[in-house]
Each structure stands twice: as structure tokens, then as C-alpha cells.
Design a protein around this motif. Structure first.
Motif, PDB file in Angstrom:
ATOM      1  N   ALA A   1       0.821  -1.216   0.000  1.00 12.02           N
ATOM      2  CA  ALA A   1       0.000   0.000   0.000  1.00 12.02           C
ATOM      3  C   ALA A   1       0.850   1.259   0.000  1.00 12.02           C
ATOM      4  O   ALA A   1       0.553   2.220  -0.723  1.00 12.02           O
ATOM      5  N   VAL A   2       1.924   1.295   0.798  1.00 13.38           N
ATOM      6  CA  VAL A   2       2.752   2.506   0.839  1.00 13.38           C
ATOM      7  C   VAL A   2       3.523   2.678  -0.466  1.00 13.38           C
ATOM      8  O   VAL A   2       3.786   3.819  -0.899  1.00 13.38           O
ATOM      9  N   MET A   3       3.873   1.595  -1.127  1.00 15.16           N
ATOM     10  CA  MET A   3       4.485   1.708  -2.445  1.00 15.16           C
ATOM     11  C   MET A   3       3.517   2.399  -3.405  1.00 15.16           C
ATOM     12  O   MET A   3       3.913   3.307  -4.160  1.00 15.16           O
ATOM     13  N   SER A   4       2.263   2.001  -3.376  1.00 14.15           N
ATOM     14  CA  SER A   4       1.257   2.634  -4.227  1.00 14.15           C
ATOM     15  C   SER A   4       1.109   4.109  -3.892  1.00 14.15           C
ATOM     16  O   SER A   4       1.000   4.958  -4.789  1.00 14.15           O
TER      17      SER A   4
ATOM     18  N   VAL B   1      -0.120   2.216 -11.086  1.00 13.98           N
ATOM     19  CA  VAL B   1      -0.316   2.085  -9.638  1.00 13.98           C
ATOM     20  C   VAL B   1      -1.190   0.876  -9.334  1.00 13.98           C
ATOM     21  O   VAL B   1      -0.885   0.073  -8.442  1.00 13.98           O
ATOM     22  N   PHE B   2      -2.283   0.734 -10.096  1.00 13.72           N
ATOM     23  CA  PHE B   2      -3.201  -0.382  -9.847  1.00 13.72           C
ATOM     24  C   PHE B   2      -2.561  -1.728 -10.166  1.00 13.72           C
ATOM     25  O   PHE B   2      -2.861  -2.737  -9.514  1.00 13.72           O
ATOM     26  N   THR B   3      -1.678  -1.757 -11.165  1.00 10.83           N
ATOM     27  CA  THR B   3      -0.970  -3.005 -11.482  1.00 10.83           C
ATOM     28  C   THR B   3      -0.100  -3.422 -10.307  1.00 10.83           C
ATOM     29  O   THR B   3      -0.094  -4.600  -9.904  1.00 10.83           O
TER      30      THR B   3
ATOM     31  N   ALA C   1      -2.491  -4.536  -7.400  1.00 13.10           N
ATOM     32  CA  ALA C   1      -3.140  -5.830  -7.631  1.00 13.10           C
ATOM     33  C   ALA C   1      -2.142  -6.975  -7.523  1.00 13.10           C
ATOM     34  O   ALA C   1      -2.426  -8.021  -6.922  1.00 13.10           O
ATOM     35  N   ALA C   2      -0.949  -6.784  -8.098  1.00 18.11           N
ATOM     36  CA  ALA C   2       0.071  -7.834  -8.030  1.00 18.11           C
ATOM     37  C   ALA C   2       0.533  -8.044  -6.593  1.00 18.11           C
ATOM     38  O   ALA C   2       0.776  -9.182  -6.167  1.00 18.11           O
ATOM     39  N   GLY C   3       0.647  -6.943  -5.818  1.00 23.13           N
ATOM     40  CA  GLY C   3       1.031  -7.069  -4.410  1.00 23.13           C
ATOM     41  C   GLY C   3      -0.015  -7.817  -3.600  1.00 23.13           C
ATOM     42  O   GLY C   3       0.321  -8.612  -2.712  1.00 23.13           O
TER      43      GLY C   3
ATOM     44  N   VAL D   1       5.651  -8.833 -11.544  1.00 26.03           N
ATOM     45  CA  VAL D   1       4.720  -7.817 -12.035  1.00 26.03           C
ATOM     46  C   VAL D   1       4.718  -6.604 -11.110  1.00 26.03           C
ATOM     47  O   VAL D   1       4.788  -5.449 -11.553  1.00 26.03           O
ATOM     48  N   GLN D   2       4.651  -6.856  -9.809  1.00 26.49           N
ATOM     49  CA  GLN D   2       4.631  -5.772  -8.838  1.00 26.49           C
ATOM     50  C   GLN D   2       5.902  -4.931  -8.913  1.00 26.49           C
ATOM     51  O   GLN D   2       5.843  -3.691  -8.970  1.00 26.49           O
ATOM     52  N   ASN D   3       7.044  -5.572  -8.924  1.00 24.85           N
ATOM     53  CA  ASN D   3       8.309  -4.839  -8.913  1.00 24.85           C
ATOM     54  C   ASN D   3       8.571  -4.122 -10.232  1.00 24.85           C
ATOM     55  O   ASN D   3       9.141  -3.022 -10.245  1.00 24.85           O
ATOM     56  N   PHE D   4       8.159  -4.734 -11.341  1.00 17.55           N
ATOM     57  CA  PHE D   4       8.333  -4.067 -12.630  1.00 17.55           C
ATOM     58  C   PHE D   4       7.466  -2.815 -12.710  1.00 17.55           C
ATOM     59  O   PHE D   4       7.893  -1.791 -13.264  1.00 17.55           O
ATOM     60  N   ALA D   5       6.239  -2.882 -12.181  1.00 12.39           N
ATOM     61  CA  ALA D   5       5.373  -1.695 -12.170  1.00 12.39           C
ATOM     62  C   ALA D   5       5.976  -0.598 -11.293  1.00 12.39           C
ATOM     63  O   ALA D   5       5.957   0.590 -11.658  1.00 12.39           O
TER      64      ALA D   5
END
Length: 252
Positions: free
Chosen positions: A88-91, A105-107, A110-112, A160-164
Motif C-alpha cells: 500500500a505505501v508503495m502505491s 499504480v493499480f498493477t 493488484a500484483a502485491g 509484475v509488482q516490482n516491474f510496475a
């Protein structure tokens, strides 16, 4: 109106609870791996059970460490909760980067959320396996296989999360980037290190088994380093956000 600080008479400042909440979420980025690997210690899974172990050897471990594995399953379950806060804090910090579309942000978000399952599901499988350690060794072996494969193999949501997250960092063209560009490259490189896990089902021993150096030990080390570095720079970004926010007037 949300503010960063509120001044008491005499100049004492009160921290904005919104910033405090963000800091707690960022610190969760280190609490998560500490709990996760602490669960291994509690369960006697350091080093991990080898996939080449016989059914009787695996069953004996579960009988001898039943309470430790149950405790470890509970700790591992909790680690997923802290991963959700970290995501959440990353977003939140990604949203501060001008020009980053909400899709990015949503990618990441969602991946997280999907990645949280990689903490929760193996924890539940370990709990089920240790719940009745007196069951037939072959059944215990099956459940143990499921636990470890669910734990080590599912790296795609992290990629996916880290690439976003990395894409957002590299999109920051401001004079003072919110996060340093080299952090993006760390978050690109780290999940690539996890990819050997996809072949673990072909090996019961060696470096590509679930307890091997390329599938467990190197990814585990990089996992912790990535969490620690991200946490430090998320905390710095939160501090900068606080400094940029306007202060409120004196408290009555």
C-alpha cells in the motif's frame, strides 16, 4: 484539511498521523521478511527439508517439530499482513510521481495483493500438515511437497509488482525525483533472480531443487536486501513529502 504538522504554543510540533501511518507501512517492509524467515527458524526448516528426503524422514520431522511448525505457520501467516501494508505505501508514493498513470499504480497494487497469497497459502498448508503428524508418512510427504512448492515457486506476482514499481520510478522526470532511478534497476533485477523457481518441479536435489542455491538461498538473500533498501528509500520519500506539505496554524 490534512496537514503534515500542527504547532503547539511554544513551537512544539505534532506529527501528522497520515505520515505516521505511511511510516508504519514502510517499516512493515522489513517486518514481513523478518517474520517470514523467523517462521523457518521456529519450524526447524533451516536448512529447508530436502525434496529428496524419504516419506519416513519427513514424517519424523513433523512429529519431532509439530509445535514449532504450528508456531511457524502462524508467524508466516502474519508476515502476509505486513506485506499488504508495504504494498500500500508503495502505491501511495507512486501516486506522487507526476505523469504516472493510475494503471501503473493499480498493477502494482493488484500484483502485491496477489503476492500476499504466497505468504498465506503455504502457511495454511504447513499448519494442515502439522495438525496431525501421526498420519501416514506418504500423506505427510504429499502435504509437505505442496507446502514447499506453493512457498517457493510462485514468483510471477512479485515480478509484475516490482516491474510496475520500477516503471513508475523511471517515469519520474522531476528535478527532484521521489525515488532514485537506480532503485528501479534493483526492483527489475531482484525478481529476475527468483525465476529459477519455475523449474523446481524437475529436481529433487541440486541447485535447482526447492532447497537449492539458485531456487532458495540466493533468492532469499536478494529478497531481504530488496525489502531493506526499498524500506529505507520509502521512508526518505515520506520524509520529503512531509517537508513539502504546508503546516497548519497554532493549536488553540
Amino acid at each position: 484539511m490534512s496537514t503534515t504538522t500542527r504547532s503547539r504554543p511554544g513551537g512544539t510540533a505534532l506529527a501528522n498521523p497520515q505520515m505516521t501511518f505511511q511510516r508504519v507501512c514502510a517499516i512493515s517492509g522489513m517486518i514481513c521478511p523478518l517474520l517470514f524467515f523467523g517462521a523457518f527458524i521456529a519450524a526447524g526448516f533451516v536448512p529447508p527439508l530436502a525434496p529428496s528426503s524419504s516419506a519416513s524422514e519427513i514424517a519424523a520431522h513433523y512429529r519431532d517439530h509439530a509445535n514449532g511448525i504450528r508456531l511457524g505457520a502462524g508467524i508466516m501467516l502474519l508476515s502476509g499482513m505486513f506485506y499488504a501494508a508495504y504494498t500500500a505505501v508503495m502505491s501511495g508514493q507512486m501516486q506522487r510521481i507526476r505523469g504516472v498513470h493510475q494503471t501503473v499504480v493499480f498493477t502494482q497494487l493488484a500484483a502485491g495483493a496477489f503476492a500476499c497469497l504466497t505468504f498465506l497459502v503455504p502457511a495454511l498448508f504447513f499448519a494442515v500438515t502439522a495438525f496431525r503428524p501421526e498420519r501416514a508418512p506418504e500423506t505427510t510427504m504429499l502435504l509437505n511437497d505442496m507446502s514447499w512448492i506453493f512457498l517457493v515457486m510462485p514468483w510471477p506476482p512479485f515480478m509484475v509488482q516490482n516491474f510496475a514499481f520500477a516503471f513508475a520510478i523511471l517515469s519520474d522526470r522531476g528535478p527532484k525525483p521521489i525515488l532514485p532511478r537506480w532503485l528501479a534497476y534493483l526492483n527489475i533485477w531482484a525478481p529476475i533472480v527468483f525465476t529459477p523457481g519455475i523449474v523446481l518441479q524437475f529436481f529433487k536435489s541440486g541447485p535447482f531443487a526447492w532447497n537449492g542455491i539458485f531456487v532458495f538461498w540466493i533468492p532469499a538473500t536478494v529478497f531481504v536486501i530488496q525489502f531493506a533498501v526499498n524500506m529505507v528509500f520509502l521512508l526518505r520519500a515520506i520524509k520529503a513529502e512531509q517537508a513539502e506539505s504546508p503546516a497548519a496554524g497554532p493549536l488553540p
